[in-house]
Design a protein around this motif. Sequence first.
Motif, PDB file in Angstrom:
ATOM      1  N   HIS A 236       0.813  -1.138   0.206  1.00  0.00           N
ATOM      2  CA  HIS A 236       0.061  -0.044   0.025  1.00  0.00           C
ATOM      3  C   HIS A 236       0.820   1.219  -0.044  1.00  0.00           C
ATOM      4  CE1 HIS A 236      -3.270  -2.675   0.836  1.00  0.00           C
ATOM      5  NE2 HIS A 236      -4.174  -1.810   1.336  1.00  0.00           N
ATOM      6  N   CYS A 237       0.471   2.385  -0.669  1.00  0.00           N
ATOM      7  CA  CYS A 237       0.872   3.588  -0.598  1.00  0.00           C
ATOM      8  C   CYS A 237       0.113   4.483  -0.680  1.00  0.00           C
ATOM      9  CB  CYS A 237       1.807   3.770  -2.053  1.00  0.00           C
ATOM     10  SG  CYS A 237       3.120   2.731  -2.042  1.00  0.00           S
ATOM     11  N   ASP A 238      -0.159   5.373   0.590  1.00  0.00           N
ATOM     12  CA  ASP A 238      -1.229   6.163   0.994  1.00  0.00           C
ATOM     13  C   ASP A 238      -1.397   7.336  -0.226  1.00  0.00           C
ATOM     14  OD1 ASP A 238      -1.978   4.952   3.495  1.00  0.00           O
ATOM     15  OD2 ASP A 238      -0.872   6.480   4.356  1.00  0.00           O
ATOM     16  N   VAL A 239      -2.493   7.783  -0.226  1.00  0.00           N
ATOM     17  CA  VAL A 239      -3.168   8.832  -0.954  1.00  0.00           C
ATOM     18  C   VAL A 239      -3.249  10.154  -0.298  1.00  0.00           C
ATOM     19  CG1 VAL A 239      -4.755   9.902  -2.712  1.00  0.00           C
ATOM     20  CG2 VAL A 239      -4.192   7.376  -2.534  1.00  0.00           C
ATOM     21  N   GLY A 240      -2.618  11.200  -0.845  1.00  0.00           N
ATOM     22  CA  GLY A 240      -2.792  12.469  -0.129  1.00  0.00           C
ATOM     23  C   GLY A 240      -2.135  13.085   1.139  1.00  0.00           C
ATOM     24  N   LYS A 241      -1.012  12.230   1.244  1.00  0.00           N
ATOM     25  CA  LYS A 241      -0.038  12.510   2.529  1.00  0.00           C
ATOM     26  C   LYS A 241       1.120  13.162   1.712  1.00  0.00           C
ATOM     27  CE  LYS A 241      -2.800  10.576   5.675  1.00  0.00           C
ATOM     28  NZ  LYS A 241      -3.889   9.877   4.959  1.00  0.00           N
ATOM     29  N   HIS A 242       2.084  13.569   2.554  1.00  0.00           N
ATOM     30  CA  HIS A 242       3.286  14.209   2.244  1.00  0.00           C
ATOM     31  C   HIS A 242       4.508  13.261   1.934  1.00  0.00           C
ATOM     32  CE1 HIS A 242       4.275  13.202   6.538  1.00  0.00           C
ATOM     33  NE2 HIS A 242       5.314  13.242   6.207  1.00  0.00           N
ATOM     34  N   TYR A 243       4.218  12.031   2.064  1.00  0.00           N
ATOM     35  CA  TYR A 243       5.462  10.997   1.728  1.00  0.00           C
ATOM     36  C   TYR A 243       5.145  10.132   0.812  1.00  0.00           C
ATOM     37  CZ  TYR A 243       2.421   8.845   4.908  1.00  0.00           C
ATOM     38  OH  TYR A 243       0.861   8.408   5.402  1.00  0.00           O
ATOM     39  N   PRO A 244       4.024  10.056  -0.012  1.00  0.00           N
ATOM     40  CA  PRO A 244       3.951   8.695  -0.657  1.00  0.00           C
ATOM     41  C   PRO A 244       4.601   8.604  -1.835  1.00  0.00           C
ATOM     42  CG  PRO A 244       1.922  10.429  -1.212  1.00  0.00           C
ATOM     43  CD  PRO A 244       2.888  10.921   0.329  1.00  0.00           C
TER      44      PRO A 244
END
Length: 381
Positions: A236-244
Amino acid sequence: MTDVENALSVAERAALRRSIATTNDPYVSAIPKIELHIHIEGIISADLKWKFSQRNAQPITNPRTNQPFSSLEELRDSHDTLKPRAGNRMDNSEETLSFFEAYYGGFEALKTTRDYYDLAMEYYERAAGMNVRYAEIFFDPQGHTRVGTSWETMMEGFRAAQGKAERELDVKSAWIMCFLRDESLESATQHYNAALKYRDMIIGIGLDSNEVGRPPSLFDGVFARARNDGFRLTAHCDVGKHYPLDHIHQVALGIAGIGADRIDHGLNAAGDASLTTLIKSKELGMTICPWSYIRHQPLDEVFGRIRALFDAGIMISIGSDDPAFMEDTWVLENLLVVKKYCGFTNVEVQKLAENAINMCWASGGAKERMMRELYDVDPGP
């Protein structure tokens, strides 16, 4: 303003859900569906939690009060994970914490093999009603063992349901064991060792849970071992965060030395030309769950990015993610909403279904059968 403040409100999401539910789309309904992003724990609705807790005489604790939920209505109310604590709309960080509170609360309710069987059958029966032919289902064993559940209790319940679904519902499936990224590498390795007993069920190894400060590279050692043992890999790779973006790059290129086989979510890649080029050149599939993103991202931004990935020639498939926490939206509703807001034609929806078949880890023969069934449904002009 935060992204959550720009996202759809609770009332707007409810209205959109009603609109999608009444959509008559014969083509989307008829095509065989392949589901590559569904968390079995993400279908544990408040009603299922209550059913299991009552059957097992095991109260469910409200993490905000440390007291048992007193009624089904109170438990249902807790499933609105975008409900602010102090009267204002919550920011992305608080929304993440609220979601995981509700999500992991479901693990407490599962106690017996029958519970795990019933949970899996809840998914399979819904899947069959939406014409799902094949699913690769995420599960989080660390979340179950840490509340005292044995591997045997969990997996034998899943196994019985998996067999029944294939025999009686024409839904074939495999399982993807996810490491919880906020647990240690040592825990991941212990659970990987335990999973080897169930290689006939488990086809892939994934990575999920709270991504903050926990890059995929932390788990490279156990991913490399899984690759050598013949498992397929995703994360998984988050959406809308600063690190993705960095995390997406690690998944695409770094995991196990050569990168994963798929990327889960990763929508932010649409804004980075070098990353989209890398993903396309490696022919990596991406599992996209629209309803998950519109809860905390602006609508136009979400569907603009999905459209951009599709138009760039990247293989994307559409999945459900966690229906119990996302207005009861499943793969059908996610396909319908992405078709509407991305402006996809039936031919383009057919391409999404082709992508899912090509991306999945089923046998070559199974893929051929699903492709034939897909092409038997006429998309029209």
